[in-house]
Scaffold this motif. Structure first.
Motif, PDB file in Angstrom:
ATOM      1  N   ASP A  35       0.816  -1.205   0.000  1.00 11.71           N
ATOM      2  CA  ASP A  35       0.000   0.000   0.000  1.00 11.71           C
ATOM      3  C   ASP A  35       0.855   1.263   0.000  1.00 11.71           C
ATOM      4  O   ASP A  35       0.406   2.331   0.390  1.00 11.71           O
ATOM      5  CB  ASP A  35      -0.914  -0.003   1.238  1.00 11.71           C
ATOM      6  CG  ASP A  35      -1.904  -1.152   1.187  1.00 11.71           C
ATOM      7  OD1 ASP A  35      -2.021  -1.844   2.201  1.00 11.71           O
ATOM      8  OD2 ASP A  35      -2.524  -1.353   0.146  1.00 11.71           O
ATOM      9  N   ASN A  36       2.094   1.145  -0.442  1.00 13.51           N
ATOM     10  CA  ASN A  36       2.993   2.289  -0.419  1.00 13.51           C
ATOM     11  C   ASN A  36       3.712   2.372  -1.754  1.00 13.51           C
ATOM     12  O   ASN A  36       4.537   1.520  -2.077  1.00 13.51           O
ATOM     13  CB  ASN A  36       3.999   2.126   0.730  1.00 13.51           C
ATOM     14  CG  ASN A  36       4.929   3.313   0.847  1.00 13.51           C
ATOM     15  OD1 ASN A  36       4.787   4.293   0.136  1.00 13.51           O
ATOM     16  ND2 ASN A  36       5.893   3.216   1.728  1.00 13.51           N
ATOM     17  N   ASP A  37       3.382   3.377  -2.550  1.00 10.83           N
ATOM     18  CA  ASP A  37       3.962   3.503  -3.879  1.00 10.83           C
ATOM     19  C   ASP A  37       5.302   4.224  -3.879  1.00 10.83           C
ATOM     20  O   ASP A  37       5.881   4.453  -4.943  1.00 10.83           O
ATOM     21  CB  ASP A  37       2.992   4.259  -4.798  1.00 10.83           C
ATOM     22  CG  ASP A  37       1.765   3.430  -5.133  1.00 10.83           C
ATOM     23  OD1 ASP A  37       1.904   2.189  -5.217  1.00 10.83           O
ATOM     24  OD2 ASP A  37       0.685   4.011  -5.320  1.00 10.83           O
ATOM     25  N   ALA A  38       5.813   4.572  -2.699  1.00 14.01           N
ATOM     26  CA  ALA A  38       7.064   5.326  -2.647  1.00 14.01           C
ATOM     27  C   ALA A  38       8.198   4.583  -3.324  1.00 14.01           C
ATOM     28  O   ALA A  38       9.064   5.198  -3.956  1.00 14.01           O
ATOM     29  CB  ALA A  38       7.436   5.644  -1.198  1.00 14.01           C
ATOM     30  N   GLY A  54      12.152   4.871  -7.489  1.00 12.94           N
ATOM     31  CA  GLY A  54      12.991   4.019  -8.314  1.00 12.94           C
ATOM     32  C   GLY A  54      13.626   2.852  -7.598  1.00 12.94           C
ATOM     33  O   GLY A  54      14.497   2.193  -8.157  1.00 12.94           O
ATOM     34  N   SER A  55      13.232   2.555  -6.369  1.00 13.39           N
ATOM     35  CA  SER A  55      13.784   1.400  -5.668  1.00 13.39           C
ATOM     36  C   SER A  55      13.412   0.105  -6.380  1.00 13.39           C
ATOM     37  O   SER A  55      14.182  -0.851  -6.410  1.00 13.39           O
ATOM     38  CB  SER A  55      13.273   1.346  -4.228  1.00 13.39           C
ATOM     39  OG  SER A  55      13.620   2.513  -3.525  1.00 13.39           O
ATOM     40  N   ILE A  56      12.202   0.049  -6.896  1.00  7.51           N
ATOM     41  CA  ILE A  56      11.749  -1.061  -7.724  1.00  7.51           C
ATOM     42  C   ILE A  56      11.043  -0.477  -8.937  1.00  7.51           C
ATOM     43  O   ILE A  56      10.684   0.703  -8.955  1.00  7.51           O
ATOM     44  CB  ILE A  56      10.784  -2.000  -6.958  1.00  7.51           C
ATOM     45  CG1 ILE A  56       9.553  -1.220  -6.479  1.00  7.51           C
ATOM     46  CG2 ILE A  56      11.480  -2.686  -5.799  1.00  7.51           C
ATOM     47  CD1 ILE A  56       8.486  -2.094  -5.855  1.00  7.51           C
ATOM     48  N   GLU A  57      10.876  -1.313  -9.956  1.00 16.63           N
ATOM     49  CA  GLU A  57      10.192  -0.840 -11.165  1.00 16.63           C
ATOM     50  C   GLU A  57       8.695  -1.161 -11.160  1.00 16.63           C
ATOM     51  O   GLU A  57       7.894  -0.389 -11.685  1.00 16.63           O
ATOM     52  CB  GLU A  57      10.822  -1.470 -12.427  1.00 16.63           C
ATOM     53  CG  GLU A  57      12.141  -0.883 -12.839  1.00 16.63           C
ATOM     54  CD  GLU A  57      13.280  -1.306 -11.920  1.00 16.63           C
ATOM     55  OE1 GLU A  57      14.183  -0.473 -11.707  1.00 16.63           O
ATOM     56  OE2 GLU A  57      13.270  -2.447 -11.399  1.00 16.63           O
ATOM     57  N   MET A  58       8.317  -2.324 -10.603  1.00 19.26           N
ATOM     58  CA  MET A  58       6.929  -2.771 -10.718  1.00 19.26           C
ATOM     59  C   MET A  58       6.480  -3.448  -9.438  1.00 19.26           C
ATOM     60  O   MET A  58       7.287  -4.003  -8.692  1.00 19.26           O
ATOM     61  CB  MET A  58       6.777  -3.769 -11.872  1.00 19.26           C
ATOM     62  CG  MET A  58       6.920  -3.195 -13.255  1.00 19.26           C
ATOM     63  SD  MET A  58       6.551  -4.451 -14.522  1.00 19.26           S
ATOM     64  CE  MET A  58       4.782  -4.719 -14.210  1.00 19.26           C
ATOM     65  N   ARG A  59       5.176  -3.420  -9.222  1.00 20.76           N
ATOM     66  CA  ARG A  59       4.571  -4.248  -8.187  1.00 20.76           C
ATOM     67  C   ARG A  59       3.191  -4.681  -8.626  1.00 20.76           C
ATOM     68  O   ARG A  59       2.522  -4.004  -9.424  1.00 20.76           O
ATOM     69  CB  ARG A  59       4.505  -3.535  -6.846  1.00 20.76           C
ATOM     70  CG  ARG A  59       3.477  -2.432  -6.715  1.00 20.76           C
ATOM     71  CD  ARG A  59       3.383  -1.994  -5.245  1.00 20.76           C
ATOM     72  NE  ARG A  59       2.502  -0.860  -5.053  1.00 20.76           N
ATOM     73  CZ  ARG A  59       1.177  -0.967  -4.878  1.00 20.76           C
ATOM     74  NH1 ARG A  59       0.614  -2.153  -4.917  1.00 20.76           N
ATOM     75  NH2 ARG A  59       0.434   0.112  -4.693  1.00 20.76           N
ATOM     76  N   ILE A  60       2.750  -5.814  -8.104  1.00 18.46           N
ATOM     77  CA  ILE A  60       1.385  -6.293  -8.262  1.00 18.46           C
ATOM     78  C   ILE A  60       0.760  -6.273  -6.877  1.00 18.46           C
ATOM     79  O   ILE A  60       1.290  -6.868  -5.938  1.00 18.46           O
ATOM     80  CB  ILE A  60       1.339  -7.717  -8.853  1.00 18.46           C
ATOM     81  CG1 ILE A  60       1.871  -7.724 -10.286  1.00 18.46           C
ATOM     82  CG2 ILE A  60      -0.091  -8.266  -8.823  1.00 18.46           C
ATOM     83  CD1 ILE A  60       1.994  -9.116 -10.883  1.00 18.46           C
ATOM     84  N   GLY A  61      -0.347  -5.579  -6.731  1.00 20.34           N
ATOM     85  CA  GLY A  61      -0.988  -5.493  -5.424  1.00 20.34           C
ATOM     86  C   GLY A  61      -2.081  -4.457  -5.416  1.00 20.34           C
ATOM     87  O   GLY A  61      -2.528  -3.986  -6.465  1.00 20.34           O
ATOM     88  N   ALA A  62      -2.508  -4.089  -4.227  1.00 26.14           N
ATOM     89  CA  ALA A  62      -3.606  -3.140  -4.081  1.00 26.14           C
ATOM     90  C   ALA A  62      -3.199  -1.761  -4.591  1.00 26.14           C
ATOM     91  O   ALA A  62      -2.049  -1.352  -4.459  1.00 26.14           O
ATOM     92  CB  ALA A  62      -4.018  -3.044  -2.613  1.00 26.14           C
ATOM     93  N   MET A  72      -1.472  -3.813 -11.572  1.00 34.34           N
ATOM     94  CA  MET A  72      -0.082  -3.930 -11.994  1.00 34.34           C
ATOM     95  C   MET A  72       0.427  -2.515 -12.232  1.00 34.34           C
ATOM     96  O   MET A  72      -0.040  -1.819 -13.128  1.00 34.34           O
ATOM     97  CB  MET A  72       0.050  -4.776 -13.264  1.00 34.34           C
ATOM     98  CG  MET A  72       1.484  -4.896 -13.762  1.00 34.34           C
ATOM     99  SD  MET A  72       1.637  -6.005 -15.190  1.00 34.34           S
ATOM    100  CE  MET A  72       1.608  -7.601 -14.361  1.00 34.34           C
ATOM    101  N   LEU A  73       1.349  -2.089 -11.372  1.00 33.17           N
ATOM    102  CA  LEU A  73       1.821  -0.709 -11.382  1.00 33.17           C
ATOM    103  C   LEU A  73       3.311  -0.637 -11.677  1.00 33.17           C
ATOM    104  O   LEU A  73       4.077  -1.519 -11.276  1.00 33.17           O
ATOM    105  CB  LEU A  73       1.555  -0.061 -10.019  1.00 33.17           C
ATOM    106  CG  LEU A  73       0.094   0.151  -9.647  1.00 33.17           C
ATOM    107  CD1 LEU A  73      -0.044   0.386  -8.153  1.00 33.17           C
ATOM    108  CD2 LEU A  73      -0.504   1.305 -10.424  1.00 33.17           C
ATOM    109  N   MET A  74       3.706   0.408 -12.367  1.00 32.12           N
ATOM    110  CA  MET A  74       5.109   0.665 -12.676  1.00 32.12           C
ATOM    111  C   MET A  74       5.433   2.096 -12.293  1.00 32.12           C
ATOM    112  O   MET A  74       4.563   2.974 -12.330  1.00 32.12           O
ATOM    113  CB  MET A  74       5.369   0.448 -14.172  1.00 32.12           C
ATOM    114  CG  MET A  74       6.773   0.816 -14.644  1.00 32.12           C
ATOM    115  SD  MET A  74       7.104   0.261 -16.342  1.00 32.12           S
ATOM    116  CE  MET A  74       7.606  -1.437 -16.028  1.00 32.12           C
ATOM    117  N   GLY A  75       6.670   2.340 -11.899  1.00 33.86           N
ATOM    118  CA  GLY A  75       7.085   3.711 -11.652  1.00 33.86           C
ATOM    119  C   GLY A  75       6.988   4.525 -12.926  1.00 33.86           C
ATOM    120  O   GLY A  75       7.497   4.115 -13.974  1.00 33.86           O
TER     121      GLY A  75
END
Length: 350
Positions: A96-99, A104-112, A258-261
């Motif tokens: 729940d944290n898009d920071a 740029g710590s990560i490129e993508m996440r799958i989640g809420a 599915m989110l990307m920076g």
């Protein structure tokens, strides 16, 4: 030259050692470590490395979906993209944290997703009379999808896909067949936020907050007699072993994004972006197949465990909407304001 980013080994060590928050109560870890960066090596041919994280274990459907994305993207790009998957929050609890995406710590996440439109759509079955397929359509195209994409970009993320929604349901040791039966529930909720507690309390239930890892023990010890979640979480957490009834309340939904920076996405050329969008859409279709298979598997597991499935009448669901809908709407309005809520509700309840 791409933005300098946190090395995976360093990031994992820091996160696993300290958790999500920094030393002060208002400092998020990903914000605190922004300056402690090192350049991640690029692939020999100038290709792209994508760190993809999610919160579920490797045995989960979510991980199989992530692996599908990895396979499709690496094959279609001829190895130009390499996807490294980190399941089970091994790069830190960022659900729940898009920071982490933004810095740029990560490129993508799958989640809420954590935007107004997403938070409102989670309550679509209570705020409207839309069916699950109708809600799914709104997440894929039209005004709601445009609002979601715009809100993500304003935060600094890029919404590549919204996966098909699934209902949140309740389990209980009380046989709920009428509205009055809700008053016999002591409902475990995952948060004391402005919507979760007031929703169940408006139905007459008592509430108690427990972390997902505490639910089994809370049920076993009689601290609560009911809880609500998605079917896969209910089964994977063993919650059904402490419950007699599955209540198909269908009061809320859950769906992964599915989110990307956005900064990383904007660095890609048009062909790279097009390929990402294409693969993300196919992955969402695959997720729909996985969800259906998971639902059937979970229902078989519950039946084998002797859990009785109770279909709530449409009359009872309407009573639930009439009692809880205004409470949820008021809570969301107090958080996000009338203008934004009016725009979303105009689509949900035209």
């Amino acid at each position: 030259m791409r933005k300098k980013m946190v090395g995976a080994a360093f990031l994992a060590a820091v996160l696993l050692g300290t958790g999500c928050a920094g030393a002060s109560g208002e400092t998020y870890l990903f914000d605190a470590i922004q300056k402690q960066t090192e350049t991640r090596a690029e692939l020999p041919d100038g290709g792209r490395v994508i760190l993809l994280t999610h919160s579920m274990p490797e045995s989960s459907a979510a991980h199989r979906v992530a692996e599908k994305f990895k396979t499709l993207l690496e094959e279609r790009s001829g190895g130009h993209f390499r996807v490294d998957i980190f399941p089970d929050d091994t790069l830190g609890y960022v659900t729940d944290n898009d920071a982490a995406l933004i810095n740029g710590s990560i490129e993508m996440r799958i989640g809420a997703g954590g935007t107004l439109s997403v938070m409102t759509m989670l309550w679509a079955p209570t705020l409207s009379r839309l069916s699950l397929p109708e809600i799914a359509d709104l997440l894929q195209e039209g005004e709601i999808r445009r609002i979601m994409e715009r809100e993500c970009e304003e935060k600094g993320t890029k919404l590549l896909a919204a996966f098909p929604p699934q209902y949140r349901v309740a389990t209980s040791n009380v046989k709920v067949q009428s509205f009055e039966d809700f008053s016999r529930l002591t409902m475990r909720i995952f948060s004391s936020n402005a919507t979760e507690g007031p929703y169940w309390q408006s139905l007459g239930a008592k509430t108690a907050v427990y972390d997902i890892h505490q639910v089994f023990a809370a049920l076993q010890q009689g601290l609560v007699n009911s809880q609500e979640n998605t079917l896969p979480i209910i089964v994977s957490s063993g919650i059904h072993r402490q419950q007699r009834y599955l209540l198909k309340t269908n009061h809320k939904i859950y769906f992964d994004c599915m989110l990307m920076g956005k900064e990383f996405y904007d660095l890609l050329d048009a062909d790279e972006q097009a390929l990402l969008n294409e693969v993300a859409a196919e992955t969402a279709d695959y997720a729909a197949e996985m969800d259906e298979a998971e639902r059937k598997r979970c229902e078989r597991t519950l039946e084998a465990a002797g859990v009785e499935s109770l279909e709530l009448s449409e009359e009872l669901r309407e009573q639930m909407r009439e009692a809880a809908g205004p409470v949820v709407e008021a809570a969301l309005r107090s958080q996000y304001g009338d203008d934004k809520m009016d725009r979303i509700l105009s689509v949900l309840t035209p």
